[in-house]
Design an enzyme around this catalytic site. Structure first.
Site, short mmCIF file in Angstrom:
data_model
loop_
_atom_site.label_atom_id
_atom_site.label_comp_id
_atom_site.label_asym_id
_atom_site.label_seq_id
_atom_site.Cartn_x
_atom_site.Cartn_y
_atom_site.Cartn_z
N HIS A 206 7.96 -9.33 2.99
CA HIS A 206 6.69 -9.98 2.67
C HIS A 206 6.89 -11.32 1.97
O HIS A 206 5.94 -12.10 1.81
CB HIS A 206 5.85 -9.06 1.78
CG HIS A 206 4.38 -9.11 2.09
ND1 HIS A 206 3.75 -10.26 2.50
CD2 HIS A 206 3.42 -8.15 2.05
CE1 HIS A 206 2.48 -10.02 2.70
NE2 HIS A 206 2.24 -8.75 2.43
N ASP B 201 3.59 -12.87 6.27
CA ASP B 201 2.35 -12.24 5.84
C ASP B 201 1.94 -11.21 6.89
O ASP B 201 2.49 -11.15 7.99
CB ASP B 201 1.25 -13.29 5.67
CG ASP B 201 1.59 -14.26 4.54
OD1 ASP B 201 2.26 -13.82 3.58
OD2 ASP B 201 1.18 -15.43 4.62
#
Length: 452
Positions: free
Chosen positions: A401, A405
């Site tokens: 992450h 995204d």
């Protein structure tokens, strides 16, 4: 000294011929000459003993565990024949004989930790010395079978007579006794397992590769901000295409086409459109790559390895399938090299071959994502308002992450997020439908139209 002795014998030959018989001279001459030949042969053998050391394995590998000896003292070897195997945290390194000869001495024991440059074994060079023993052994093998017959034939009167007959039966009875002991030992080994409520414990030392794998997995969990997203893929089209062309491809190209090559090709196309999934974090920088090196997870008896398919973006179905098959065979045979596993920008893992339905693969650092394939199961799905049975595979994408995204990750797998934000003018830029893995697998013809 020996040469001076021979010269002295030669100079006195005429004098000896006058006073000694010819037979005595010849005996003296041959004795001295044979003594010189034996001395020369002995010194040459001493000079040909060579000490073999632990070879240089890689820049990051300085030691390993001596797993096994393929040869023992007294065994003859050919040049480049395997003598020992050293296990490291990445690969198994074989130590080969530099020359043909005979193993003289082993300088380390199995399970010992050896370092690069350490003396490992000694070999006495000489092909001529190594070849004849093999022939002699081969000739000696039938000889013992005949020799006992000849020795037993020496007392032929005893063999036909009844008294020796029991002695012969008693002699074979001796080898039968150890066989019985072996048979009795088997139940003894299996006995503990039959004991109800057994609470025995067995401790086994982890091999270096397993230790390294454990270290890397924990490093990945502690470093990356891992998140996993799932999606379902209808495999009907791909299965129909495989069923239609697999025999033709096997006949013309000698390749068994599978599903891995299709997913690999789909991923390379998606990675080119979503470069963050093909990037990595180095310090405070993000490294983007124009090439795709696919790491393919392969299960081996010693642990999971990930050989790399280089420049997969330039390959078609068949080229990828051939490379994956070649790397898989090398992995199972323990023949992978460091070059085969170095690098890699994206990983594909197929847990479906073991029957897994769902899973969350772990990122192979320093990569930013890994795709997990699973087993194909028939499920009821709604198509055009009707419930039909389709072969469905659940795929999982675990991503870092810090780099990706949810938008890019979901788009990578093919979720129709772009319909939710269809009113945005940049929808086609952020969610190009032609780059999604699901779309490519459900309609493989799109991969044929995609540019290399």
């Amino acid at each position: 000294m020996l040469s001076k002795r021979i010269i002295a014998v030669a100079r006195s030959r005429s004098a000896l011929a006058r006073h000694a018989p010819a037979s005595g001279l010849s005996r003296t001459w041959h004795a001295a000459a044979s003594h010189l030949m034996r001395a020369q042969f002995h010194t040459s053998r001493l000079l040909q003993v060579e000490t073999v050391k632990v070879p240089q394995m890689a820049e990051s590998i300085s030691e390993g565990t001596l797993r096994s000896w393929s040869k023992q003292v007294g065994d003859t070897v050919e040049a480049d024949e395997e003598v020992a195997t050293i296990e490291t945290d990445k690969i198994d390194v074989t130590v080969n004989a530099p020359v043909s000869g005979t193993i003289v001495e082993l300088l380390a024991k199995e399970e010992d930790t050896v370092t690069v440059g350490q003396e490992l074994f000694k070999i006495e060079a000489g092909e001529a010395a190594a070849a004849p023993p093999k022939e002699e052994k081969a000739s000696e093998e039938p000889a013992p079978a005949e020799s006992p017959k000849s020795t037993e034939a020496a007392p032929p009167t005893e063999q036909p007579t009844p008294p020796p007959a029991p002695s012969q039966t008693s002699s074979p009875a001796a080898p039968k006794e150890p066989k019985a002991v072996k048979q009795e030992s088997k139940p003894e080994v299996a006995a503990p397992s039959k004991a109800p409520g057994s609470r025995n414990e067995t401790r086994v030392k982890m091999n270096r590769m397993r230790l390294r794998i454990a270290e890397r997995l924990k490093e990945s969990q502690n470093t990356a901000a891992s998140l996993t997203t799932f999606n379902e893929i209808d495999m009907s089209s791909l299965m129909d295409m495989r069923k239609k062309y697999k025999d033709e491809i096997l006949k013309e190209h000698d390749v068994k086409i599978g599903f891995m090559s299709a997913f690999a090709r789909a991923c390379t196309l998606a990675l080119q459109e979503i470069p963050a999934a093909n990037a990595s974090v180095e310090g405070e920088e993000i490294v983007y790559r124009d090439f795709v090196d696919l790491s393919v997870a392969v299960a081996t008896p010693k642990g999971l390895v990930t050989p790399v398919v280089r420049n997969a973006e330039t390959m078609n179905f068949l080229a990828i399938e051939k490379e994956i098959a070649s790397l898989g065979k090398k992995a199972r045979d323990g023949k992978l090299t460091l070059e085969d596993m170095a690098g890699g920008t994206f990983t594909i893992s197929n847990g479906g071959v073991f029957g897994s339905l769902y899973g969350t693969p772990i990122i192979n650092l320093p990569q930013s994502a890994v795709l997990g394939m699973h087993a194909i199961k028939e499920k009821p799905v709604v198509v055009n308002g009707q419930i039909v049975i389709r072969p469905i595979m659940v795929v999982a994408l675990t991503y870092d992450h810090r780099l990706l995204d949810g938008r890019e990750a979901v788009t990578f797998l093919g979720e129709s997020v772009h319909r939710v934000v269809a009113h945005l003018t940049l929808t086609r830029y952020f969610f190009p439908s032609a780059v999604r893995v699901r779309d490519y697998i459900e309609d493989p013809r799109k991969m044929l139209l995609a540019p290399f």
